[in-house]
Motif scaffolding. Structure first.
Motif, PDB file in Angstrom:
ATOM      1  N   ASP A  26      -5.149  -1.523   3.472  1.00 59.40           N
ATOM      2  CA  ASP A  26      -4.281  -2.285   2.577  1.00 59.40           C
ATOM      3  C   ASP A  26      -4.873  -3.679   2.289  1.00 59.40           C
ATOM      4  OD1 ASP A  26      -2.237  -3.604   1.284  1.00 59.40           O
ATOM      5  OD2 ASP A  26      -0.662  -2.731   2.542  1.00 59.40           O
TER       6      ASP A  26
ATOM      7  N   ASP B 266      -3.492  -6.169   1.014  1.00 59.27           N
ATOM      8  CA  ASP B 266      -2.565  -7.233   1.389  1.00 59.27           C
ATOM      9  C   ASP B 266      -2.738  -7.630   2.844  1.00 59.27           C
ATOM     10  OD1 ASP B 266      -1.318  -7.798  -0.997  1.00 59.27           O
ATOM     11  OD2 ASP B 266       0.122  -6.172  -0.797  1.00 59.27           O
ATOM     12  N   LEU B 267      -3.123  -6.651   3.678  1.00 60.43           N
ATOM     13  CA  LEU B 267      -3.385  -6.956   5.087  1.00 60.43           C
ATOM     14  C   LEU B 267      -4.595  -7.876   5.208  1.00 60.43           C
ATOM     15  CD1 LEU B 267      -2.964  -3.733   7.243  1.00 60.43           C
ATOM     16  CD2 LEU B 267      -2.008  -5.983   7.663  1.00 60.43           C
TER      17      LEU B 267
ATOM     18  N   ARG C  73      -5.614  -9.878   2.892  1.00 58.23           N
ATOM     19  CA  ARG C  73      -5.152 -11.186   2.391  1.00 58.23           C
ATOM     20  C   ARG C  73      -4.393 -11.941   3.475  1.00 58.23           C
ATOM     21  NH1 ARG C  73      -1.727 -12.162  -2.669  1.00 58.23           N
ATOM     22  NH2 ARG C  73      -0.476 -10.553  -1.719  1.00 58.23           N
ATOM     23  N   LEU C  74      -3.557 -11.200   4.181  1.00 62.69           N
ATOM     24  CA  LEU C  74      -2.775 -11.819   5.266  1.00 62.69           C
ATOM     25  C   LEU C  74      -3.713 -12.433   6.300  1.00 62.69           C
ATOM     26  CD1 LEU C  74       0.126 -12.061   6.749  1.00 62.69           C
ATOM     27  CD2 LEU C  74      -0.731 -10.159   8.081  1.00 62.69           C
TER      28      LEU C  74
ATOM     29  N   LYS D  51      -6.769 -13.391   5.872  1.00 62.30           N
ATOM     30  CA  LYS D  51      -7.433 -14.555   5.279  1.00 62.30           C
ATOM     31  C   LYS D  51      -6.520 -15.767   5.324  1.00 62.30           C
ATOM     32  CE  LYS D  51     -10.743 -12.844   1.919  1.00 62.30           C
ATOM     33  NZ  LYS D  51     -10.698 -12.248   0.581  1.00 62.30           N
ATOM     34  N   SER D  52      -5.246 -15.545   4.980  1.00 66.31           N
ATOM     35  CA  SER D  52      -4.320 -16.670   4.958  1.00 66.31           C
ATOM     36  C   SER D  52      -4.115 -17.234   6.358  1.00 66.31           C
ATOM     37  CB  SER D  52      -2.987 -16.263   4.329  1.00 66.31           C
ATOM     38  OG  SER D  52      -2.171 -15.611   5.277  1.00 66.31           O
ATOM     39  N   LEU D  53      -4.309 -16.404   7.363  1.00 73.35           N
ATOM     40  CA  LEU D  53      -4.222 -16.882   8.746  1.00 73.35           C
ATOM     41  C   LEU D  53      -5.489 -17.637   9.155  1.00 73.35           C
ATOM     42  CD1 LEU D  53      -2.688 -13.718  10.476  1.00 73.35           C
ATOM     43  CD2 LEU D  53      -1.537 -15.883  10.135  1.00 73.35           C
ATOM     44  N   GLY D  54      -6.464 -17.616   8.269  1.00 71.37           N
ATOM     45  CA  GLY D  54      -7.716 -18.305   8.572  1.00 71.37           C
ATOM     46  C   GLY D  54      -8.681 -17.455   9.373  1.00 71.37           C
TER      47      GLY D  54
ATOM     48  N   ASN E 226      -0.664 -17.514  -3.969  1.00 71.19           N
ATOM     49  CA  ASN E 226      -2.034 -17.305  -3.505  1.00 71.19           C
ATOM     50  C   ASN E 226      -2.833 -18.595  -3.578  1.00 71.19           C
ATOM     51  OD1 ASN E 226      -1.697 -14.618  -2.896  1.00 71.19           O
ATOM     52  ND2 ASN E 226      -2.299 -13.902  -4.917  1.00 71.19           N
TER      53      ASN E 226
ATOM     54  N   ALA F  80      -1.817 -20.815  -0.718  1.00 71.38           N
ATOM     55  CA  ALA F  80      -2.385 -20.321   0.543  1.00 71.38           C
ATOM     56  C   ALA F  80      -3.894 -20.514   0.598  1.00 71.38           C
ATOM     57  CB  ALA F  80      -2.053 -18.844   0.735  1.00 71.38           C
TER      58      ALA F  80
ATOM     59  N   LEU G 181      -6.013 -18.741  -1.190  1.00 77.06           N
ATOM     60  CA  LEU G 181      -6.692 -17.449  -1.352  1.00 77.06           C
ATOM     61  C   LEU G 181      -7.418 -17.356  -2.684  1.00 77.06           C
ATOM     62  CD1 LEU G 181      -3.883 -15.160   0.064  1.00 77.06           C
ATOM     63  CD2 LEU G 181      -6.048 -15.673   1.163  1.00 77.06           C
TER      64      LEU G 181
ATOM     65  N   GLY H 235      -5.165 -21.107   7.364  1.00 74.61           N
ATOM     66  CA  GLY H 235      -4.048 -20.956   8.284  1.00 74.61           C
ATOM     67  C   GLY H 235      -3.034 -22.080   8.188  1.00 74.61           C
TER      68      GLY H 235
ATOM     69  N   VAL I  15      -0.713 -22.171   5.935  1.00 74.36           N
ATOM     70  CA  VAL I  15       0.556 -21.569   5.518  1.00 74.36           C
ATOM     71  C   VAL I  15       0.754 -20.228   6.209  1.00 74.36           C
ATOM     72  CG1 VAL I  15       0.529 -22.645   3.241  1.00 74.36           C
ATOM     73  CG2 VAL I  15      -0.442 -20.378   3.547  1.00 74.36           C
TER      74      VAL I  15
ATOM     75  N   TYR J 194       2.541 -16.521   5.716  1.00 71.46           N
ATOM     76  CA  TYR J 194       2.776 -15.691   4.559  1.00 71.46           C
ATOM     77  C   TYR J 194       3.741 -14.587   4.935  1.00 71.46           C
ATOM     78  CZ  TYR J 194       0.312 -14.760   0.153  1.00 71.46           C
ATOM     79  OH  TYR J 194      -0.069 -14.658  -1.144  1.00 71.46           O
TER      80      TYR J 194
ATOM     81  N   LEU K 110       5.562 -11.224   3.005  1.00 69.86           N
ATOM     82  CA  LEU K 110       5.682 -10.531   1.729  1.00 69.86           C
ATOM     83  C   LEU K 110       6.799  -9.500   1.774  1.00 69.86           C
ATOM     84  CD1 LEU K 110       1.922  -9.699   1.110  1.00 69.86           C
ATOM     85  CD2 LEU K 110       3.137 -11.760   0.464  1.00 69.86           C
TER      86      LEU K 110
ATOM     87  N   LYS L 270       6.271  -6.358   1.570  1.00 69.18           N
ATOM     88  CA  LYS L 270       5.785  -5.410   2.577  1.00 69.18           C
ATOM     89  C   LYS L 270       5.693  -6.160   3.892  1.00 69.18           C
ATOM     90  CE  LYS L 270       2.068  -4.106   0.132  1.00 69.18           C
ATOM     91  NZ  LYS L 270       0.744  -3.512  -0.072  1.00 69.18           N
TER      92      LYS L 270
ATOM     93  N   LEU M 105       3.774  -5.543   6.372  1.00 73.67           N
ATOM     94  CA  LEU M 105       2.376  -5.621   6.793  1.00 73.67           C
ATOM     95  C   LEU M 105       2.204  -5.646   8.306  1.00 73.67           C
ATOM     96  CD1 LEU M 105       0.885  -8.123   4.198  1.00 73.67           C
ATOM     97  CD2 LEU M 105       0.646  -5.647   4.234  1.00 73.67           C
TER      98      LEU M 105
ATOM     99  N   GLY N 260      -1.519 -13.715  14.637  1.00 68.80           N
ATOM    100  CA  GLY N 260      -1.994 -14.997  14.128  1.00 68.80           C
ATOM    101  C   GLY N 260      -2.545 -15.887  15.229  1.00 68.80           C
TER     102      GLY N 260
ATOM    103  N   ARG O 204       6.094 -13.106  13.586  1.00 68.31           N
ATOM    104  CA  ARG O 204       4.642 -13.276  13.515  1.00 68.31           C
ATOM    105  C   ARG O 204       4.297 -14.577  12.781  1.00 68.31           C
ATOM    106  NH1 ARG O 204       1.916  -8.698  10.264  1.00 68.31           N
ATOM    107  NH2 ARG O 204       2.988  -9.747   8.581  1.00 68.31           N
TER     108      ARG O 204
ATOM    109  N   PHE P  65       2.867 -18.513  14.670  1.00 65.10           N
ATOM    110  CA  PHE P  65       1.644 -19.155  14.218  1.00 65.10           C
ATOM    111  C   PHE P  65       1.861 -20.648  13.962  1.00 65.10           C
ATOM    112  CE2 PHE P  65      -1.653 -19.591  10.789  1.00 65.10           C
ATOM    113  CZ  PHE P  65      -2.725 -19.345  11.614  1.00 65.10           C
TER     114      PHE P  65
END
Lengths: 276, 262
Positions: free
Chosen positions: A174, A176-177, A179-180, A182-185, B57, B60, B62, B82, B84, B86, B88, B90, B92, B106, B153, B157
């Motif tokens: 996925d 989006d996973l 992306r997630l 990445k957003s966590l760094g 995005n 964040a 991205l 990191g 922000v 996130y 969604l 979903k 995830l 995280g 989650r 973080f």
């Protein structure tokens, strides 16, 4: 020797990950099914025998159930069957283990380099489409007449299948996973270890399933082409001598080997499933 | 706006264009300026496809901006780092990980030792009513519980800003209302600053302190509304009984309707 081209081979389809498990059937129902399964076997043998009695089937072309049994008994007694079985089993298992492990690893690692994935794309399509068994004569030339060449054929074929499936698995993760992460760094390696690798496991496992068959084809066809031992060699050699009963013994032995390997892979599947 | 209120996030004429160098550039976000104060929930409402998620995005880190700037805690956002959290539509959650190991994801990425991460996760799980499910796999949880794990989650973080992108839209009505009130309570208790994307006007009014209405794509800010009850009323169901609720609802509804349709 044109045997290799007679071996039909399904293209490597990208099998979908296994569906969720159903509830186990009741024990009573399972026994009944086992009974029916034996029934089917007995019916086929009976049909064969009836065909011989009525003259529809000729014994020297089709063999006879009793003759198969006799051939089986003789070859067990003098140890040749065990020997052939053992040689082929080693070729299949070693080829399978080498091919599956290296192939899965390579397929996973390719995720780390989108550039190389792009470069290799046409090669992957070509490998996926080509009947991989066509490589067998080449490999025999490279690796000689012994067991090594059969191991190599099985390994190369299963490598290709495992590689393509594992890579496909990484692509199905996925987005989006990712992306997630990445957003966590997360670094690319962290995303690979924590998301891509475990996420691809169902694909790798389904490749194991496919590869049981491919490893068997690889080893047996290798033995057809040129060998001194193994069930493929035995089947081919007996065929040349019109010893159809021995051909059947070889084929049945290969079926038993396939069933054993399938059962082992099913076990591995279950173990991985529990961990995943 | 009182001067004592600290700004956590600031967008200053942020602009996002896809395929800028090609023959067919797509302008997703024209110019967005907004600020998020510490401890506040800011809702973004807009017609679907107006570029809300693109803006998310960009915040964040991205995707890059083609103009303007976004800063978090006074530092300009250049890439995802990191800053922000996130969440969604979903959830995830990783199906192969237990609830507690999903919550620690995280923290692991940040390099926190496993034991410490698990302790933080365990506390959150107990505090917010998931005790007993630590070792369950996500597949054994209901949709509402899964979203709650996703929130844990995000909270574990400890990001500066939490971005919620339609987090409740996949849930059934009752679960949605319950979770809205839970999430609102939790982020208040944790003192989190939140941007909430939604196309549910009721959700925006009942959860947010301020509501930003966006135009059609390319997105710009159309209006900003402040809810009159501030932090007094926190129960999303009780909010719906206030007379101002209806008034605000129809106002925002009209603003959305007025946006030209293509």
């Amino acid at each position: 020797m044109a045997m290799a081209t007679d071996i039909g081979e399904a293209k490597t389809q990208t099998a979908a990950p296994p569906a969720p498990k159903r509830k186990p059937r009741k024990a009573a129902g399972r026994w009944r099914i086992t009974a029916y399964q034996f029934g089917v076997l007995l019916a086929l043998i009976a049909l064969w025998q009836v065909g011989l009695w009525t003259g529809v089937l000729r014994p020297y072309i089709y063999g006879t159930p009793l003759g198969v049994l006799q051939s089986f008994a003789t070859q067990i007694a003098n140890g040749t069957l065990i020997w052939h079985f053992w040689v082929t089993a080693q070729e299949v298992v070693l080829g399978f283990v080498i091919g599956c492990s290296l192939g899965s690893l390579a397929g996973l690692l390719l995720w780390l380099s989108p550039l190389w994935a792009k470069i290799l794309h046409p090669y992957m399509i070509a490998l996926n489409g080509v009947p991989k068994i066509a490589l067998a004569p080449l490999i025999i030339v490279w690796f000689g007449l012994g067991m090594e060449s059969k191991i190599a054929i099985a390994a190369i074929i299963t490598f290709i299948v495992a590689f393509l499936q594992a890579y496909k698995g990484t692509q199905e993760v996925d987005q989006d996973l990712i992306r997630l992460m990445k957003s966590l760094g997360a670094s690319q390696w962290q995303t690979f270890r924590k998301i891509v690798m475990p996420g691809s496991v169902p694909w790798i496992v389904s490749a194991l399933r496919l590869n049981v068959g491919f490893a068997l084809i690889g080893a047996v066809v290798g033995e057809y082409i040129s060998a001194e031992a193994g069930l493929g060699y035995m089947v081919y050699y007996s065929g040349q001598l019109y010893d159809l009963n021995s051909v059947w013994v070889g084929i049945f032995s290969l079926m038993i080997m396939a069933l054993i390997l399938e059962a082992v892979v099913a076990r591995i599947e279950k173990l991985l499933d529990m961990e995943v | 706006m009182s001067l004592t209120q600290e700004t956590v996030l600031e967008a200053d004429e942020a602009r996002v264009v896809y395929n800028e160098d090609s023959d067919t550039p797509v302008e997703a976000v024209r110019s967005i300026s907004l600020d998020l104060r510490r401890g506040e929930v800011l809702a973004l409402v807009g017609p679907s496809g107006c570029g809300k998620t693109t803006l998310f995005n960009a915040i964040a880190g991205l995707i890059p901006l083609q103009g303007g700037r976004v800063s978090v805690g006074g530092i300009e956002v250049e890439k995802a780092s990191g800053h922000v959290g996130y969440m969604l539509q979903k959830d995830l959650l990783l199906p192969w990980r237990s609830v507690i190991d999903n919550v620690t994801l995280g923290l692991e990425v940040r390099g926190k030792p496993k034991g410490e991460a698990r302790k933080i996760a365990q506390e959150l799980i107990e505090r917010y009513g998931l005790a007993g499910f630590e070792n369950s796999k996500p597949s054994g949880l209901s949709g509402g519980m899964r979203q709650r794990v996703a929130l844990m989650r995000t909270l574990a973080f400890e990001p500066e800003v939490i971005l919620l992108d339609e987090p409740f839209s996949a849930l059934d009505f009752q679960t949605r209302i319950l979770l809205q009130s839970d999430v609102k309570r939790i982020i208040r208790e944790e003192g989190k600053s939140v941007i909430l994307i939604t196309h549910d006007i009721g959700e925006a009014i009942s959860m947010a302190n301020r509501i930003v209405v966006l135009t059609n794509r390319p997105a710009t800010v159309k209006t900003v509304h402040e809810v009159p009850w501030g932090d007094e009323v926190t129960d999303p169901v009780a909010v719906r009984d206030r007379p101002e609720y209806q008034e605000m609802f129809s106002k925002i509804w009209q603003e959305l309707e007025l946006a030209p349709r293509h």
